[in-house]
Scaffold this motif. Sequence first.
Motif, PDB file in Angstrom:
ATOM      1  N   UNK A   1       0.827  -1.208   0.000  1.00 28.08           N
ATOM      2  CA  UNK A   1       0.000   0.000   0.000  1.00 28.08           C
ATOM      3  C   UNK A   1       0.859   1.255   0.000  1.00 28.08           C
ATOM      4  N   UNK A   2       1.940   1.222   0.788  1.00 29.96           N
ATOM      5  CA  UNK A   2       2.868   2.356   0.824  1.00 29.96           C
ATOM      6  C   UNK A   2       3.512   2.554  -0.546  1.00 29.96           C
ATOM      7  N   UNK A   3       3.880   1.449  -1.182  1.00 31.33           N
ATOM      8  CA  UNK A   3       4.483   1.542  -2.517  1.00 31.33           C
ATOM      9  C   UNK A   3       3.528   2.231  -3.499  1.00 31.33           C
ATOM     10  N   UNK A   4       2.261   1.844  -3.457  1.00 32.15           N
ATOM     11  CA  UNK A   4       1.269   2.440  -4.355  1.00 32.15           C
ATOM     12  C   UNK A   4       1.081   3.925  -4.041  1.00 32.15           C
ATOM     13  N   UNK A   5       0.944   4.248  -2.769  1.00 30.89           N
ATOM     14  CA  UNK A   5       0.675   5.626  -2.354  1.00 30.89           C
ATOM     15  C   UNK A   5       1.850   6.561  -2.607  1.00 30.89           C
ATOM     16  N   UNK A   6       3.051   6.006  -2.689  1.00 31.27           N
ATOM     17  CA  UNK A   6       4.232   6.836  -2.951  1.00 31.27           C
ATOM     18  C   UNK A   6       4.555   6.924  -4.444  1.00 31.27           C
ATOM     19  N   UNK A   7       3.662   6.367  -5.287  1.00 32.06           N
ATOM     20  CA  UNK A   7       3.800   6.594  -6.721  1.00 32.06           C
ATOM     21  C   UNK A   7       4.333   5.456  -7.557  1.00 32.06           C
ATOM     22  N   UNK A   8       4.015   4.229  -7.174  1.00 34.27           N
ATOM     23  CA  UNK A   8       4.480   3.086  -7.968  1.00 34.27           C
ATOM     24  C   UNK A   8       3.969   3.155  -9.403  1.00 34.27           C
ATOM     25  N   UNK A   9       4.868   2.933 -10.345  1.00 33.93           N
ATOM     26  CA  UNK A   9       4.483   2.965 -11.758  1.00 33.93           C
ATOM     27  C   UNK A   9       3.595   1.785 -12.138  1.00 33.93           C
ATOM     28  N   UNK A  10       3.509   0.800 -11.258  1.00 37.76           N
ATOM     29  CA  UNK A  10       2.671  -0.364 -11.527  1.00 37.76           C
ATOM     30  C   UNK A  10       1.251  -0.181 -11.003  1.00 37.76           C
ATOM     31  N   UNK A  11       0.996   0.947 -10.344  1.00 37.81           N
ATOM     32  CA  UNK A  11      -0.354   1.258  -9.892  1.00 37.81           C
ATOM     33  C   UNK A  11      -0.905   0.268  -8.888  1.00 37.81           C
ATOM     34  N   UNK A  12      -2.219   0.053  -8.950  1.00 35.75           N
ATOM     35  CA  UNK A  12      -2.894  -0.812  -7.987  1.00 35.75           C
ATOM     36  C   UNK A  12      -2.449  -2.267  -8.069  1.00 35.75           C
ATOM     37  N   UNK A  13      -1.869  -2.659  -9.194  1.00 33.42           N
ATOM     38  CA  UNK A  13      -1.407  -4.045  -9.308  1.00 33.42           C
ATOM     39  C   UNK A  13      -0.356  -4.351  -8.243  1.00 33.42           C
ATOM     40  N   UNK A  14       0.415  -3.345  -7.842  1.00 29.76           N
ATOM     41  CA  UNK A  14       1.407  -3.546  -6.777  1.00 29.76           C
ATOM     42  C   UNK A  14       0.729  -3.932  -5.470  1.00 29.76           C
ATOM     43  N   UNK A  15      -0.432  -3.320  -5.222  1.00 30.69           N
ATOM     44  CA  UNK A  15      -1.177  -3.638  -4.000  1.00 30.69           C
ATOM     45  C   UNK A  15      -1.770  -5.038  -4.065  1.00 30.69           C
ATOM     46  N   UNK A  16      -2.353  -5.376  -5.189  1.00 31.28           N
ATOM     47  CA  UNK A  16      -2.982  -6.695  -5.320  1.00 31.28           C
ATOM     48  C   UNK A  16      -1.956  -7.817  -5.267  1.00 31.28           C
ATOM     49  N   UNK A  17      -0.829  -7.612  -5.908  1.00 32.89           N
ATOM     50  CA  UNK A  17       0.205  -8.647  -5.852  1.00 32.89           C
ATOM     51  C   UNK A  17       0.755  -8.767  -4.436  1.00 32.89           C
TER      52      UNK A  17
END
Length: 203
Positions: A74-90
């Motif tokens: 969630x932190x990765x997504x909120x800090x601007x992951x280029x993979x978007x929500x997929x980072x959270x789901x994975x």
Amino acid sequence: MNWRMREVVLTVILSIVCGIIYLGWSTLSIPISALFGPVGSEWMFGIWVIASPLVAYIIRKPGAALIAEVAAAAVEVLTGSQFGLSSFFVGIFQGIGSELAFALFRYKRFTLIPLVISGILGAFGSTIYDVIANGFGYYSVKLLLTILGLRVLSGAILGGYLAKILADTLCKTGALQAYAIMKERYYGQDQRDAKKHSSSSRL
């Protein structure tokens, strides 16, 4: 099993740190993938699952591995992951896989083997998500096995093994005195010393 406030705080702190590391690692993976092809960055996978074994090794409570990985994702997504929500789901799939490793040992063993298995099952979790998200037709059998093999190896080393090294290093600084990882060491050592004393008394 109830969590103490300090355990919650430490989990949050470590999850935030890991999430930021995940973001940087994801950014680094892009040029590496571009240079070396679709599996060129798979050796990097283990870092993306390190939150689970790290927090579980320190806190030693059911749910710690899953919570840490999902929070870090969630932190990765909120800090601007280029993979978007997929980072959270994975992250959810990885967290479930990593949590299962400790459940298999009924949350009674937190040695190197469960930590390594945690990294390995996290790799399986991420691969399952990728197959679901992309579809079976996206992969050839050879490609899928190559990706899984590299992820498993990396998850074991950069996930489980590295998590143990980091936590053990933190223990030496005295920063984890109030947590289960240190209590187990003290009590375990006391029990071993008591057994040695008992054995020597019989001689």
